[in-house]
Design a protein around this motif. Structure first.
Motif, PDB file in Angstrom:
ATOM      1  N   UNK A 410       0.811  -0.904   0.055  1.00  0.00           N
ATOM      2  CA  UNK A 410       0.105  -0.006  -0.111  1.00  0.00           C
ATOM      3  C   UNK A 410       0.902   1.254  -0.032  1.00  0.00           C
ATOM      4  N   UNK A 411       0.411   2.333  -0.779  1.00  0.00           N
ATOM      5  CA  UNK A 411       1.079   3.464  -0.595  1.00  0.00           C
ATOM      6  C   UNK A 411       0.172   4.813  -0.647  1.00  0.00           C
ATOM      7  N   UNK A 412       0.081   5.269   0.399  1.00  0.00           N
ATOM      8  CA  UNK A 412      -0.710   6.691   0.774  1.00  0.00           C
ATOM      9  C   UNK A 412       0.077   7.706   0.700  1.00  0.00           C
ATOM     10  N   UNK A 413      -0.435   8.822  -0.048  1.00  0.00           N
ATOM     11  CA  UNK A 413       0.243  10.175   0.049  1.00  0.00           C
ATOM     12  C   UNK A 413      -0.839  11.020   0.351  1.00  0.00           C
ATOM     13  N   UNK A 414      -0.402  12.251   1.039  1.00  0.00           N
ATOM     14  CA  UNK A 414      -1.352  13.163   1.450  1.00  0.00           C
ATOM     15  C   UNK A 414      -0.689  14.591   1.536  1.00  0.00           C
ATOM     16  N   UNK A 415      -1.259  15.569   1.029  1.00  0.00           N
ATOM     17  CA  UNK A 415      -0.699  17.089   1.029  1.00  0.00           C
ATOM     18  C   UNK A 415      -1.859  17.838   1.486  1.00  0.00           C
ATOM     19  N   UNK A 416      -1.857  18.362   2.642  1.00  0.00           N
ATOM     20  CA  UNK A 416      -2.812  19.490   3.454  1.00  0.00           C
ATOM     21  C   UNK A 416      -2.007  20.692   3.472  1.00  0.00           C
ATOM     22  N   UNK A 426      -2.653   3.990  -3.489  1.00  0.00           N
ATOM     23  CA  UNK A 426      -2.628   2.737  -4.263  1.00  0.00           C
ATOM     24  C   UNK A 426      -2.291   1.503  -3.643  1.00  0.00           C
ATOM     25  N   UNK A 427      -2.825   0.441  -4.005  1.00  0.00           N
ATOM     26  CA  UNK A 427      -2.818  -0.760  -3.352  1.00  0.00           C
ATOM     27  C   UNK A 427      -2.495  -1.738  -4.271  1.00  0.00           C
ATOM     28  N   UNK A 428      -1.615  -2.631  -4.105  1.00  0.00           N
ATOM     29  CA  UNK A 428      -1.593  -3.832  -4.919  1.00  0.00           C
ATOM     30  C   UNK A 428      -1.631  -5.169  -3.980  1.00  0.00           C
ATOM     31  N   UNK A 429      -2.800  -6.075  -4.316  1.00  0.00           N
ATOM     32  CA  UNK A 429      -2.923  -6.951  -3.351  1.00  0.00           C
ATOM     33  C   UNK A 429      -3.016  -8.337  -4.043  1.00  0.00           C
ATOM     34  N   UNK A 430      -2.534  -9.668  -3.385  1.00  0.00           N
ATOM     35  CA  UNK A 430      -2.657 -10.678  -3.906  1.00  0.00           C
ATOM     36  C   UNK A 430      -3.323 -11.578  -2.817  1.00  0.00           C
ATOM     37  N   UNK A 431      -4.248 -12.566  -3.398  1.00  0.00           N
ATOM     38  CA  UNK A 431      -4.885 -13.427  -2.325  1.00  0.00           C
ATOM     39  C   UNK A 431      -4.925 -14.648  -2.935  1.00  0.00           C
ATOM     40  N   UNK A 432      -4.986 -15.679  -2.121  1.00  0.00           N
ATOM     41  CA  UNK A 432      -4.837 -17.207  -2.321  1.00  0.00           C
ATOM     42  C   UNK A 432      -6.039 -17.711  -1.381  1.00  0.00           C
ATOM     43  N   UNK A 446      -3.501 -11.322  -8.269  1.00  0.00           N
ATOM     44  CA  UNK A 446      -3.241 -10.005  -7.741  1.00  0.00           C
ATOM     45  C   UNK A 446      -4.110  -8.846  -8.473  1.00  0.00           C
ATOM     46  N   UNK A 447      -4.433  -7.922  -7.688  1.00  0.00           N
ATOM     47  CA  UNK A 447      -5.403  -6.982  -8.334  1.00  0.00           C
ATOM     48  C   UNK A 447      -4.917  -5.587  -7.725  1.00  0.00           C
ATOM     49  N   UNK A 448      -5.388  -4.517  -8.019  1.00  0.00           N
ATOM     50  CA  UNK A 448      -4.927  -3.350  -8.159  1.00  0.00           C
ATOM     51  C   UNK A 448      -6.019  -2.416  -7.511  1.00  0.00           C
ATOM     52  N   UNK A 449      -5.776  -1.233  -6.909  1.00  0.00           N
ATOM     53  CA  UNK A 449      -6.804  -0.307  -6.450  1.00  0.00           C
ATOM     54  C   UNK A 449      -6.141   1.077  -6.483  1.00  0.00           C
ATOM     55  N   UNK A 450      -6.763   2.014  -7.053  1.00  0.00           N
ATOM     56  CA  UNK A 450      -5.874   3.510  -7.053  1.00  0.00           C
ATOM     57  C   UNK A 450      -7.209   4.565  -6.391  1.00  0.00           C
ATOM     58  N   UNK A 451      -6.856   5.094  -5.722  1.00  0.00           N
ATOM     59  CA  UNK A 451      -7.702   6.316  -5.053  1.00  0.00           C
ATOM     60  C   UNK A 451      -7.222   7.504  -5.148  1.00  0.00           C
TER      61      UNK A 451
END
Length: 565
Positions: A410-416, A426-432, A446-451
């Protein structure tokens, strides 16, 4: 804990949110602190409290073009020693189908009533809070109907749910560095299913006489939890210790002998050792005695290292578990189409979780920039699933037959800044997922999610605008197919979701109006292939949303008086 799970899940639409001040998410197994069901983390709903002496009333109205109409009122009164909070709310949803003329609704119509009252007495360095909440819901499940030249009728079902919770909370400062907290709670949960034959010409309804078309299930849930903690800033050693007792009784026609109970007794403790000025080590342990199964010993270990002024590194190991429910242990569901049995020999699901994350944060001129990368790995063994007893029948029973693993980044970035906030994730996740008898050739999917979120406040005219975007890539995993007794490859196609909101206050912040558009890309059903279950056939679509909708919410606060007493 929220009592009243259906199919192993809590219906989140049944949770009252109008009096919630904020919501906290803690990721990773929290079973040392919170026991069963805390494998993936906990969600803490923190209610609003009157922090100033005075008397105020807040009216709220919400309307959405999908057919959602909510209204509520909240009254708070307080002086130096006492505070009283009263909340009442009614939610109505008209149901949804992709075809407006369809009698059958993909998303079921529901009417909900919420009531909540809390009385707080301030003590010397502490407080006592008594709270009572009641919830009532009616869900309507209409079928498509049967129409011929001779008759027109439908078989409709109504689901009635009542949940009442009474709780007492206590907290007290013991000296300068010690605190004590305790809660005692009782929840009554009742769910009734009734089936009627409805004449579509006269609209008269008649109760269907077959016993399998009706069902009543009742849960009594007692819970008590208490902690004592030492917390002193910059101390070499801080600690917390506590107990927890849970007692649940389930009564219903689909449970063995019509009534079953389960009780667990817990002792837990954790310590926070400052080994170095920049290094904190926090071990924890929970011991459990359960009346229905052998519960595992639950350890955890957390390490925090302040590398410098801007970098913090955290590493953790946690063991989690999920207790088998009374239904999984003692279900007895037999009718012309089903024969599903519980298994009193089930063991708890056990999880090993490893996490490593870092936080880099810069702050200057009222601006904050934060980057948070993290790695995780989960291994869940003895996972409980339904399995067919024979290839020649549909008879099924619960077994500890599965293993689930997940790993990812997981990678989270924030600017306030004072007027705007940017958040990118961003998340890169593998499941079995595999059966215990499956071969070692099973692999991770593996699947990806972007926010992306942006929140901007305009000074003239003064309003706040926000956009929320999420992208999910192709999701693949293995699911247990109850009809064939095998693991099959299932998937959900990629999709995007975009929401936008506009918020403005009037009359010195007494009136707040929030409006916006949900699901701007009009996502409804996503192409998918999902396994069949006991109550559902294999499907080629996943219901993700109810299409593009617009909403408006109004909150008006009246401060009747304010004093400094």
């Amino acid at each position: 804990p929220v009592a009243g799970r259906e199919g192993g899940n809590i219906d989140l639409a049944q949770i009252y949110l109008a009096n919630i001040e904020r919501i906290e998410f803690v990721e990773g197994p929290m079973s040392v602190n919170f026991g069963t069901d805390a494998l993936g983390g906990v969600i803490n709903l923190i209610t609003k409290k009157q922090d100033k002496a005075g008397f105020s009333t807040t009216l709220n109205v919400y309307e959405e073009t999908i057919g959602q109409y909510n209204a509520g009122i909240a009254t708070l009164a307080a002086n130096a020693k006492w505070a009283v909070d009263i909340n009442l709310n009614r939610n109505f949803f008209d149901g949804y189908h992709t075809r407006p003329d369809s009698r059958f609704q993909l998303w079921k119509p529901r009417t909900q009533y919420f009531g909540d009252v809390a009385i707080t007495r301030q003590l010397n360095k502490g407080s006592i809070r008594l709270q009572s909440s009641i919830f009532h819901e009616k869900v309507t499940n209409r079928d498509s109907g049967y129409i011929t030249p001779w008759y027109a009728y439908a078989n409709d079902q109504y689901f009635y749910t009542i949940r009442q919770t009474n709780s007492a909370f206590f907290n007290k400062q013991l000296g300068r560095n010690y605190t004590a907290d305790a809660v005692v709670s009782y929840t009554y949960y009742n769910r009734v299913r009734n089936s009627f034959r409805k004449n579509l010409q006269t609209l008269e309804e008649q109760l269907i006489p077959q016993s399998d078309m009706h069902d009543t299930a009742t849960t009594d849930y007692w819970m008590s939890r208490g902690t004592v903690a030492k917390s002193k800033e910059n101390s070499k050693l801080n600690w917390q210790t506590g107990y927890e007792v849970n007692h649940e009784t389930f009564i219903g026609s689909r449970i063995r002998d019509g009534r079953q109970t389960i009780t667990d007794y817990n002792l837990f403790a954790s310590a926070e050792w400052r080994a170095l000025p920049q290094l904190i080590i926090r071990p924890g342990l929970r011991a459990i005695y359960n009346t229905q199964f052998d519960a595992p010993l639950i350890p955890s270990l957390n390490i925090k290292w302040d590398v410098g002024r801007i970098l913090v590194i955290r590493a953790s190991y946690g063991k989690g578990f999920r207790a088998p429910s009374l239904k999984e242990l003692h279900l007895n569901f037999v009718d012309p189409s089903h024969n599903v049995q519980g298994n009193p020999n089930l063991q708890a699901e056990k999880q090993d979780n490893y996490q490593l994350n870092a936080t880099l944060e810069w702050s200057k001129f009222e601006r904050i920039f934060r980057v948070e990368p993290s790695l995780f790995y989960n291994d869940v063994s003895d996972k409980i699933d339904l399995a067919r007893l024979s290839s020649n029948t549909v008879d099924a029973r619960y077994f500890n037959i599965s293993r689930f693993q997940s790993a990812g980044f997981n990678l989270n970035t924030e600017y306030r800044a004072p007027r705007y906030t940017f958040i990118l994730g961003y998340a890169y996740t593998g499941i079995q997922n595999s059966l215990l008898r499956a071969s070692s050739a099973d692999h991770f999917f593996f699947s990806q999610e972007a926010r992306f979120n942006i929140n901007y406040t305009f000074l003239k005219p003064a309003f706040t605008f926000a956009v929320f975007y999420r992208n999910n890539s192709l999701i693949q995993l293995m699911q247990y197919e109850i009809t064939s007794g095998e693991l099959i490859n299932v998937f959900i196609d990629p999709y995007h979701m975009v929401d936008a909101t506009l918020n403005k206050s009037f009359f010195k912040n007494k009136l707040t109006i929030t409006t916006g558009i949900k699901n701007m890309l009009n996502v409804i059903n996503i192409n998918a292939s999902l396994a069949a279950g006991v109550h559902a056939a294999q499907t080629n679509a996943a219901m993700v949303g109810m299409g593009r909708t617009a909403f408006i919410q109004l909150n008006y606060r009246i401060d009747w008086n304010r004093t400094n007493s």
